[in-house]
Each structure stands twice: as structure tokens, then as C-alpha cells.
Enzyme design. Sequence first.
Site, PDB file in Angstrom:
ATOM      1  N   THR A 247      37.760  32.465  29.824  1.00 49.80           N
ATOM      2  CA  THR A 247      37.775  33.964  30.585  1.00 49.80           C
ATOM      3  C   THR A 247      36.542  34.364  30.722  1.00 49.80           C
ATOM      4  OG1 THR A 247      39.802  33.924  29.237  1.00 49.80           O
ATOM      5  CG2 THR A 247      39.063  35.829  30.314  1.00 49.80           C
TER       6      THR A 247
ATOM      7  N   ALA B  78      52.241  33.539  37.496  1.00 46.55           N
ATOM      8  CA  ALA B  78      51.975  32.486  37.529  1.00 46.55           C
ATOM      9  C   ALA B  78      51.753  31.488  36.357  1.00 46.55           C
ATOM     10  CB  ALA B  78      50.330  32.372  38.216  1.00 46.55           C
TER      11      ALA B  78
ATOM     12  N   GLY C  89      45.390  29.444  24.289  1.00 44.39           N
ATOM     13  CA  GLY C  89      44.489  28.884  24.147  1.00 44.39           C
ATOM     14  C   GLY C  89      43.634  28.913  25.592  1.00 44.39           C
TER      15      GLY C  89
ATOM     16  N   VAL D 265      48.509  40.802  36.638  1.00 45.65           N
ATOM     17  CA  VAL D 265      48.458  41.214  35.540  1.00 45.65           C
ATOM     18  C   VAL D 265      46.940  40.902  34.966  1.00 45.65           C
ATOM     19  CG1 VAL D 265      48.884  42.174  33.033  1.00 45.65           C
ATOM     20  CG2 VAL D 265      50.278  41.644  34.939  1.00 45.65           C
TER      21      VAL D 265
ATOM     22  N   GLU E 104      45.327  41.921  31.768  1.00 46.11           N
ATOM     23  CA  GLU E 104      45.179  42.746  30.330  1.00 46.11           C
ATOM     24  C   GLU E 104      44.286  43.344  29.588  1.00 46.11           C
ATOM     25  OE1 GLU E 104      48.443  42.515  28.855  1.00 46.11           O
ATOM     26  OE2 GLU E 104      49.358  41.594  29.264  1.00 46.11           O
TER      27      GLU E 104
ATOM     28  N   SER F  33      39.206  33.681  36.227  1.00 44.20           N
ATOM     29  CA  SER F  33      39.711  35.037  35.239  1.00 44.20           C
ATOM     30  C   SER F  33      40.007  35.963  35.902  1.00 44.20           C
ATOM     31  CB  SER F  33      38.127  34.831  34.027  1.00 44.20           C
ATOM     32  OG  SER F  33      39.028  36.029  33.486  1.00 44.20           O
ATOM     33  N   ARG F  34      40.862  36.611  35.912  1.00 46.91           N
ATOM     34  CA  ARG F  34      41.020  38.073  36.199  1.00 46.91           C
ATOM     35  C   ARG F  34      40.459  39.231  35.332  1.00 46.91           C
ATOM     36  NH1 ARG F  34      46.746  35.770  36.591  1.00 46.91           N
ATOM     37  NH2 ARG F  34      47.282  36.818  34.569  1.00 46.91           N
TER      38      ARG F  34
ATOM     39  N   SER G 155      43.146  28.808  29.131  1.00 46.41           N
ATOM     40  CA  SER G 155      44.005  27.919  30.299  1.00 46.41           C
ATOM     41  C   SER G 155      44.542  29.299  31.111  1.00 46.41           C
ATOM     42  CB  SER G 155      45.155  27.581  29.444  1.00 46.41           C
ATOM     43  OG  SER G 155      45.766  29.184  28.820  1.00 46.41           O
TER      44      SER G 155
ATOM     45  N   LYS H  19      39.752  38.674  23.512  1.00 47.16           N
ATOM     46  CA  LYS H  19      38.493  37.871  24.646  1.00 47.16           C
ATOM     47  C   LYS H  19      39.154  38.608  26.315  1.00 47.16           C
ATOM     48  CE  LYS H  19      42.309  35.430  26.787  1.00 47.16           C
ATOM     49  NZ  LYS H  19      42.232  35.343  28.329  1.00 47.16           N
TER      50      LYS H  19
ATOM     51  N   ALA I 294      46.173  29.149  34.925  1.00 49.35           N
ATOM     52  CA  ALA I 294      47.620  28.218  35.472  1.00 49.35           C
ATOM     53  C   ALA I 294      47.326  27.226  36.712  1.00 49.35           C
ATOM     54  CB  ALA I 294      48.325  29.917  35.586  1.00 49.35           C
TER      55      ALA I 294
END
Length: 332
Positions: free
Chosen positions: A249, A10, A137, A280, A282, A255-256, A139, A192, A141
Site C-alpha cells: 500500500t 472493486a 492481506g 474509498v 480508508e 494504492s488509493r 492485494s 497501513k 483488486a
Amino acid sequence: MKVAVLGAGAWGTALAGHLATRHDTKLWARDAALIESLSRAHENTRYLAGVTLPPTLAFEADFAAALAHAAADDALCVVATPVAGLRALCRSMRQAGIVPAHIVWLCKGFEADTQCLPNEVVAAELPEHRSHGTLSGPSFAREVGQGLPVALTVASASAELGARTVAAFHHGAMRIYTGDDIIGVEVGGAVKNVLAIATGISDGLGLGLNARAALITRGLAEMSRLGVALGGRAETFNGLTGLGDLILTATGDLSRNRTVGMQLASGRTLDEILAALGHVAEGVRCARAVLALAQSRGIDMPITQAVCRVLFENVTPRDAVQALLSRDAKAE
């Protein structure tokens, strides 16, 4: 400028679309079927569905050809793979015999097995390379793909890499700031994600906005302590790649990592959550590395420790929250 973006997830896709509005840009993916789909639809239906890519964006399945496109001194190579794939990608560059002159990577996190930051991975695999750095930063996607405003920071010891990255990305609705605190920027981008899982758990349990604000603020303190101990500068964590990325985030619905936390709070298992996510997260990948680095340096990171207990030790979210609340009082 000739630009190659290596990785068609993405984020890589969104940035390739932005770059292609001004530069000769190729987007590479190792999956030939994905490249075929991108070429046909000019849309990444797998990772960024609904975002139409500019007709000027080219797609490339041949790795050597993509590297060659960005190999010259006046070109730029953008690495858009996850941290887990960064080392292998650097080795593939060496094996192909084509290492681009200027490399900027987008991944955020610590390498799980080695606890290395991305810049340490690149230094180990491409020891002679000098013009490289990280672009990071707050962001999402999807918003970048839609052309909405965003501000990012490129951090590098190379002024040339910083200038080239600005020339490539700083146009339209995207602002690029420069700096040289690559460790601070990368620690912020990694930690984060772990803290966003914590705020997701809090929100999923319905603990309220007061709890969310406390987690973000105390989480920033954890991030800063670790970052300074690893060689970053304290002021970096008050900027875009620290506080800015943490706020986004930890609170954004896209936010995943926050989603992982909310789903954990609902009672779903981690395996179920990751299987359904399709992308993913992270924070899950690097949480153990963050905690191990903190413990090896005697740094107190109770929120990170609570997240690891929920993720990997079968501690329930409510029990982890209660353990945090029962900690002794201390000076801020």
C-alpha cells in the site's frame, strides 16, 4: 459451495470473479442500476473497468435473496462493504431475518465514530454469531481481477470459518493462510492505510527512497505498538497482513491511500482529491480513530500524528515532514 458476495466495489467484484470460477457465486449490490450494468456487460465499468467477469458469476439486486443463497451451513457469505457500512449491513441481516451461518468480511479500518475494529462491530450487532472472521492481506483488486498471484490471510476464532474460507478462495493464483489473531490482522489492515498516506506525501515531495524506507520501517513500529496494546500479537505484524500489506500500500501505484498522499504533496486540497478519486480511501476515514486510540493508551505514533495534522489541521506536508525530522534522537 454457494457463496454470496455483498458489495460490488472493486474488491468485492474481483473476489466474486475469482470465486465464480469454482463456486456457485452471487454478487449483490444495493444499486439496482449497477446490477443491471453488471448483468449486461459482465464487467464492472464503474469500479473495475477492463476486467471481464466469468460467465458463471450471477448478479443479485435483492438483498434477502443474496442472504438466502449463502445462509446454509455449507455456504459462505463474503461482506465486501467498507467499514463505514458494516454495522448497517449487519443490522439489515437481522431485519431480513437471515443471518448466514458463516461470514467473512474484507473491510480494513476502524469505525470512525466508535473507534471499533470490524470484529467489534460484528460482535455488537450479531452477538450470537460465532463463525465469522476477516480476510486480509496485500492485494490490489485489479491484479486479482486479472488473475495474478496473491496471498491473503483469514483470521478467526472459528476453525470452521477458516476452513470454509480456504475451501472457497484457495485455488488458481490465490493462496490463503489461516490464523486466529483477528485483532492483529485488523489493526495491520487499518494502520497501513494511514502510513501509506505518509509515504505518498514523502514520494510526492521528492524526498527519495531513503525517506520511504524509513517511513515504512518506523511506521511498522507504530503499527505494532498499537496492535499489541489492543490485544494483537507482535509476530502478526511481520506477516502478510502487517508488513506485507504495508509495503504494497505504501509503494504500489494502484494504492488509493498513497495517491492521496502524493496529491496532498502537490498542493491539492483533501476535498479535491477525494472528489476526483471516486473510491474509498480508508486511511483518511480512520486516521483520527487510530491517533485517538494511540493517545488514549499513551502510545507514541508520530507519523500517524503528522498525517492527521496534514489531513485535518491545515498543516502543509513540508511543515509536517520538518516536524518529524526535528524530533529528538532516541533508541530504536
